[in-house]
Design a protein around this motif. Structure first.
Motif, short mmCIF file in Angstrom:
data_model
loop_
_atom_site.label_atom_id
_atom_site.label_comp_id
_atom_site.label_asym_id
_atom_site.label_seq_id
_atom_site.Cartn_x
_atom_site.Cartn_y
_atom_site.Cartn_z
N ALA A 85 -19.11 63.95 118.15
CA ALA A 85 -19.61 62.82 117.34
C ALA A 85 -20.60 61.98 118.13
N TRP A 86 -20.27 61.71 119.42
CA TRP A 86 -21.20 60.94 120.25
C TRP A 86 -22.56 61.64 120.34
N GLY A 87 -22.56 62.97 120.32
CA GLY A 87 -23.82 63.70 120.42
C GLY A 87 -24.85 63.26 119.40
N PHE A 88 -24.40 62.99 118.18
CA PHE A 88 -25.34 62.52 117.14
C PHE A 88 -25.84 61.11 117.45
N GLY A 89 -24.98 60.30 118.08
CA GLY A 89 -25.43 58.98 118.52
C GLY A 89 -26.49 59.08 119.59
N LEU A 116 -18.34 47.15 120.70
CA LEU A 116 -17.33 48.00 120.06
C LEU A 116 -16.54 48.81 121.08
N GLY A 117 -17.21 49.28 122.12
CA GLY A 117 -16.55 50.08 123.13
C GLY A 117 -15.56 49.27 123.96
N ALA A 118 -15.73 47.95 124.01
CA ALA A 118 -14.76 47.09 124.70
C ALA A 118 -13.56 46.79 123.82
N LEU A 119 -13.83 46.52 122.55
CA LEU A 119 -12.76 46.12 121.63
C LEU A 119 -11.84 47.26 121.23
N LEU A 120 -12.43 48.39 120.83
CA LEU A 120 -11.64 49.45 120.23
C LEU A 120 -10.58 50.04 121.16
N ALA A 195 -20.13 53.99 120.87
CA ALA A 195 -18.83 53.36 121.10
C ALA A 195 -17.71 54.39 121.01
N VAL A 196 -17.89 55.38 120.13
CA VAL A 196 -16.90 56.45 119.99
C VAL A 196 -16.71 57.18 121.32
N PHE A 197 -17.77 57.25 122.12
CA PHE A 197 -17.70 57.91 123.42
C PHE A 197 -16.65 57.25 124.30
N ASN A 198 -16.67 55.91 124.36
CA ASN A 198 -15.70 55.20 125.20
C ASN A 198 -14.29 55.26 124.60
N VAL A 199 -14.20 55.23 123.27
CA VAL A 199 -12.90 55.36 122.61
C VAL A 199 -12.29 56.73 122.95
N GLY A 200 -13.12 57.78 122.85
CA GLY A 200 -12.65 59.11 123.18
C GLY A 200 -12.18 59.21 124.62
#
Length: 347
Positions: A85-89, A116-120, A195-200
């Protein structure tokens, strides 16, 4: 107590180094105008997501690939899916740099991703921290960052209205310019998926724990996560690049005369960005329970500042009114305050 403080300081400094590398990695794009965007991005992604991880893992822990076959399946699935998913970002980020330049693209994407990457990760992994001082400091730092984003966005609108010589601003930047409205869609999408990258990364920590349990160092065990996430991201990025290479018939540009210089710049991009990811992975364990919630915004906000300095030095704001520059510098100042708040969240 003193030793713990030293570890936290070391983690914060590593996060800042990661941010500097992240802020500089788009600079070579200014000198790659002889290639199309898809040529540049193919070399960059191939180097950053495939070649560099393979080299690092081969040097630090060649048994990593065997351990991955035995790692927790759920965490492995999360790492692969969030990396994909991050790849598309990453694709949208690369397109946005071509659309509006290094400074503005980095400002929007890194700030959105940072907030977002801090909060999630905190909400998903340690929600009780919201009611503690450290969690409230993260919330405050994110709120301040949002104010900085708004100011930088306002400066971007003022720059667009100034109608300055766009060709002079862009130099030999790869890709084509786009209206700010289109670029905003790209940066918002990129910020969300980044942000999904950091969540992952946060949700895949059982993989790192598994690696340490089997004798890997802290750094090598974190690299297990990066192998999966960067590999997943490489699939989406290189798939899109292959589509553009065929559609635009630009494969031939890989073999045009004088290509060594272009490959060199593409690999510099790969080393800077890929290196920033591995340095970030080294930083987060040193920042305690809120490592991903503190290290991520600290790294990205530093990158944002560096990218803006680079943009100013390269003349991306040349001919813009003093009012627009004042708004931009105000936004950068607010983001510096956000960095300070977030860096103190774990003290």
């Amino acid at each position: 107590m003193g030793n713990m403080h030293d570890v936290l300081i070391a983690g914060a400094l590593l996060a800042v180094v990661s941010g500097v590398m992240n802020g500089l990695f788009t600079l070579p794009m200014r000198f790659l105008g002889r290639w199309s965007w898809e040529n540049v991005w193919t070399v960059f992604i191939g180097g950053a997501c495939l070649l560099l991880p393979a080299v690092l893992v081969g040097i630090t822990a060649p048994q990593s690939y065997r351990l991955l076959l035995e790692a927790p399946g759920r965490a492995v699935g999360i790492a692969l899916a969030t990396g994909f998913a991050w790849g598309f970002g990453a694709i949208m980020f690369g397109q946005s740099v071509s659309a509006i330049g290094i400074a503005l693209a980095n400002t929007f994407v890194l700030a959105i991703s940072s907030a977002l990457g801090a909060l999630l990760p905190m909400l998903l992994l340690t929600p009780a921290r919201i009611y503690e001082r450290s969690g409230q400091m993260v919330l405050l730092g994110v709120a301040i960052e949002i104010c900085g984003i708004a100011l930088c966005g306002r400066a971007g609108l003022l720059r667009e209205r100034a109608a300055v010589n766009q060709k002079e601003q862009r130099g030999d930047l790869v890709g084509k310019a786009r209206p700010l409205a289109v670029a905003l869609l790209l940066v918002i999408g990129s910020g969300l998926l980044s942000a999904v990258f950091n969540v992952g990364f946060a949700l895949s920590q059982p993989i790192a724990a598994f690696g340490q349990m089997h004798g890997l160092s802290e750094f090598a065990s974190t690299n297990l996560i990066w192998i999966l996430m960067l590999g997943g991201g490489a699939v989406s990025n290189l798939g899109f690049c292959a589509f553009l290479l065929m559609k635009n018939r630009t494969v031939w540009k890989f073999v045009q005369p004088g290509g060594a210089r272009l490959y060199g710049f593409g690999l510099i991009m790969a080393v800077l960005w890929g290196g920033s990811i591995f340095v970030y992975g080294l930083a987060t364990p040193k920042l305690g329970a809120l490592g991903p919630s503190i290290g991520w915004p600290l790294s990205l906000a530093t990158g944002l500042l560096v990218a803006n300095v680079v943009g100013l030095l390269l003349g991306e704001w040349k001919g813009t009114s003093r009012g627009a520059l004042r708004v931009m510098f105000s936004g950068i100042g607010v983001l510096v305050i956000a960095i300070s708040v977030l860096s103190r969240a774990n003290q």
